[in-house]
Design an enzyme around this catalytic site. Sequence first.
Site, mmCIF file in Angstrom:
data_model
loop_
_atom_site.group_PDB
_atom_site.id
_atom_site.type_symbol
_atom_site.label_atom_id
_atom_site.label_comp_id
_atom_site.label_asym_id
_atom_site.label_seq_id
_atom_site.Cartn_x
_atom_site.Cartn_y
_atom_site.Cartn_z
ATOM 1 N N HIS A 18 0.847 -1.199 -0.123
ATOM 2 C CA HIS A 18 0.156 0.014 -0.049
ATOM 3 C C HIS A 18 0.844 1.226 0.108
ATOM 4 O O HIS A 18 1.373 1.822 1.053
ATOM 5 C CB HIS A 18 -0.822 -0.011 1.200
ATOM 6 C CG HIS A 18 -1.846 1.240 1.174
ATOM 7 N ND1 HIS A 18 -3.280 0.882 1.471
ATOM 8 C CD2 HIS A 18 -1.720 2.503 1.050
ATOM 9 C CE1 HIS A 18 -3.930 1.927 1.297
ATOM 10 N NE2 HIS A 18 -2.993 3.107 1.166
ATOM 11 N N HIS A 20 1.547 5.175 -1.885
ATOM 12 C CA HIS A 20 1.087 6.555 -2.502
ATOM 13 C C HIS A 20 2.213 7.048 -2.982
ATOM 14 O O HIS A 20 3.015 7.959 -2.520
ATOM 15 C CB HIS A 20 0.374 7.471 -1.864
ATOM 16 C CG HIS A 20 -1.144 6.957 -1.169
ATOM 17 N ND1 HIS A 20 -2.286 7.029 -1.672
ATOM 18 C CD2 HIS A 20 -1.088 6.217 0.025
ATOM 19 C CE1 HIS A 20 -3.180 6.453 -0.924
ATOM 20 N NE2 HIS A 20 -2.426 6.088 0.237
ATOM 21 N N LYS A 107 -9.193 -0.976 -6.211
ATOM 22 C CA LYS A 107 -9.173 -0.348 -4.774
ATOM 23 C C LYS A 107 -10.598 0.308 -4.708
ATOM 24 O O LYS A 107 -11.331 0.956 -5.662
ATOM 25 C CB LYS A 107 -8.281 0.824 -4.644
ATOM 26 C CG LYS A 107 -8.232 1.337 -3.367
ATOM 27 C CD LYS A 107 -7.719 0.735 -2.098
ATOM 28 C CE LYS A 107 -8.051 1.325 -0.879
ATOM 29 N NZ LYS A 107 -6.890 2.330 -0.412
ATOM 30 N N HIS A 144 -10.858 0.506 1.555
ATOM 31 C CA HIS A 144 -10.798 1.272 2.526
ATOM 32 C C HIS A 144 -11.788 1.278 3.300
ATOM 33 O O HIS A 144 -13.077 1.727 3.013
ATOM 34 C CB HIS A 144 -10.703 2.978 2.119
ATOM 35 C CG HIS A 144 -10.101 4.072 2.984
ATOM 36 N ND1 HIS A 144 -8.957 4.473 3.031
ATOM 37 C CD2 HIS A 144 -11.247 4.387 3.803
ATOM 38 C CE1 HIS A 144 -9.251 5.445 4.212
ATOM 39 N NE2 HIS A 144 -10.432 5.139 4.777
ATOM 40 N N HIS A 182 -4.889 -0.949 5.613
ATOM 41 C CA HIS A 182 -4.519 -0.180 6.815
ATOM 42 C C HIS A 182 -5.359 -0.319 7.918
ATOM 43 O O HIS A 182 -6.122 0.546 8.375
ATOM 44 C CB HIS A 182 -4.344 1.320 6.385
ATOM 45 C CG HIS A 182 -5.129 1.869 5.484
ATOM 46 N ND1 HIS A 182 -6.514 1.697 5.657
ATOM 47 C CD2 HIS A 182 -4.995 2.650 4.386
ATOM 48 C CE1 HIS A 182 -7.145 2.472 4.757
ATOM 49 N NE2 HIS A 182 -6.181 3.019 3.937
ATOM 50 N N LEU A 227 -5.823 8.924 7.704
ATOM 51 C CA LEU A 227 -7.179 8.062 7.663
ATOM 52 C C LEU A 227 -7.021 6.681 7.288
ATOM 53 O O LEU A 227 -6.086 6.614 6.467
ATOM 54 C CB LEU A 227 -7.987 8.817 6.617
ATOM 55 C CG LEU A 227 -8.735 10.160 7.387
ATOM 56 C CD1 LEU A 227 -9.468 10.792 6.323
ATOM 57 C CD2 LEU A 227 -9.445 9.917 8.680
ATOM 58 N N ASP A 255 1.104 2.456 3.557
ATOM 59 C CA ASP A 255 0.306 3.911 3.214
ATOM 60 C C ASP A 255 1.016 4.967 3.525
ATOM 61 O O ASP A 255 0.478 6.313 4.075
ATOM 62 C CB ASP A 255 -0.993 3.789 4.512
ATOM 63 C CG ASP A 255 -1.957 4.769 4.027
ATOM 64 O OD1 ASP A 255 -1.994 5.261 2.890
ATOM 65 O OD2 ASP A 255 -2.824 5.131 5.032
HETATM 66 C C1 NCD Z 1 -4.138 8.612 1.905
HETATM 67 C C2 NCD Z 1 -3.712 9.874 0.986
HETATM 68 O O1 NCD Z 1 -3.139 10.765 1.307
HETATM 69 O O2 NCD Z 1 -3.684 9.379 -0.122
HETATM 70 N N1 NCD Z 1 -4.245 9.380 3.187
HETATM 71 C C3 NCD Z 1 -4.102 8.876 4.270
HETATM 72 O O3 NCD Z 1 -4.459 9.552 5.367
HETATM 73 N N2 NCD Z 1 -3.927 7.445 4.588
HETATM 74 C C4 NCD Z 1 -5.252 8.019 1.496
HETATM 75 C C5 NCD Z 1 -5.793 6.863 2.364
HETATM 76 O O4 NCD Z 1 -5.133 5.847 2.168
HETATM 77 O O5 NCD Z 1 -6.734 7.126 3.126
HETATM 78 ZN ZN ZN Z 2 -3.658 4.883 1.650
#
Ligand code: NCD
Ligand code: ZN
Length: 353
Positions: A18, A20, A107, A144, A182, A227, A255
């Site tokens: 996971h 980003h 997702k 999610h 997560h 989150l 995450d």
């Molecule tokens: C993530 C993001 O910033 O893309 N933010 C987070 O708080 N984890 C999105 C997500 O995975 O919920």
């Molecule tokens: Zn995420």
Amino acid sequence: MNCKVEKEIEILLPDDFHHHFRDNKYLDTTVFYAMQRFGRCIAMPNTVPPIRNKNDAENYLSRIRESIKRFIKKENKFEPLMTLYLTDVTTEEEILEAKNYGILACKLYPAGATTNSNFGVTDIKNIDLVLKTMERIGMILLVHCEVTDSKYDIFDREKYGIEIMLKPIINKYPNLKIVMEHITTKEGVEFVKNCNDKVAATITAHHLLYNRNDLLVGGIKPHMYCLPILKSEIDRKSLLDAATSGNKKFFLGTDSAPHSIENKECACGCAGIFTGHIAIELYAEAFDNVGKIDMLENFSSRFGANFYGLPLNKKKIKLKKLVTGYKVEEKIKFGESFLKPLRGGEIIKWFIE
Ligand code: NCD
Ligand code: ZN
């Protein structure tokens, strides 16, 4: 720096299920750190705009690969794994095309649940055929798992997400492989444990190391806001137990979610914590804190690959723990701006040789 090493371990190169990466001008930051730590990363599709079909994924992958090329050293193989972002109008054809192209997972963001989720699904009924198709062709659903209705307390969003969203999906599509992403609560841990082997979960390093006091006590800490939101100490302990237990249903998903400092330190700060710069080091710390460093390799380098049906990485990495530790960089260039990474300016003891 005092370089005296207190302990060391060697593990198979980990994968992050996971991650980003963001897009375009941000990729050089995220890719740089990810490829030093992971063999493969599941690339989250909540870019702006999101990755909604095979063409989007193909183009996104080539942008990430451009960035990888700028850093690659010989024999350093790093593989981003693409995912699709489900919307109310995702079609069966798009799923089949994605599968043919080699995409392993899609997702599900409930609309409005988190950062860049406004194109997400407004009602599970809208993706009925999509889920049925995914179940049939063996595509993994990443969830999610938080309800979005404002009547729910933000700390209970995951608990109700299980009841209102996840359980009905599992009942309706019993053969669908699902990753509850997560997880943050004791309820989440218990739920996943009690499901059959089709259901697994990722756990972040920050949810293993911090609780909501770290976010709210002594002043609000925007860089600790993510989150699902950090939960109680009871929840944190339960996650740590699960991660270090050797249960193959729980595996690594950072995450790591970068935002610029301005977007975090403002009246309505973004959700997301950047951990990419010390990701595996933080997990090592969490496992070591409870005397379970020997359980790290399964969690970081085997269970996720097995669940996704991927071969294990062949390369190994060595993690070492310093007696005194070293200071983490305070801020990191992020496009034209900077981000504040987790632990920025603080001390960490683990490092990768
Ligand atoms: C993530 C993001 O910033 O893309 N933010 C987070 O708080 N984890 C999105 C997500 O995975 O919920
Ligand atoms: Zn995420």
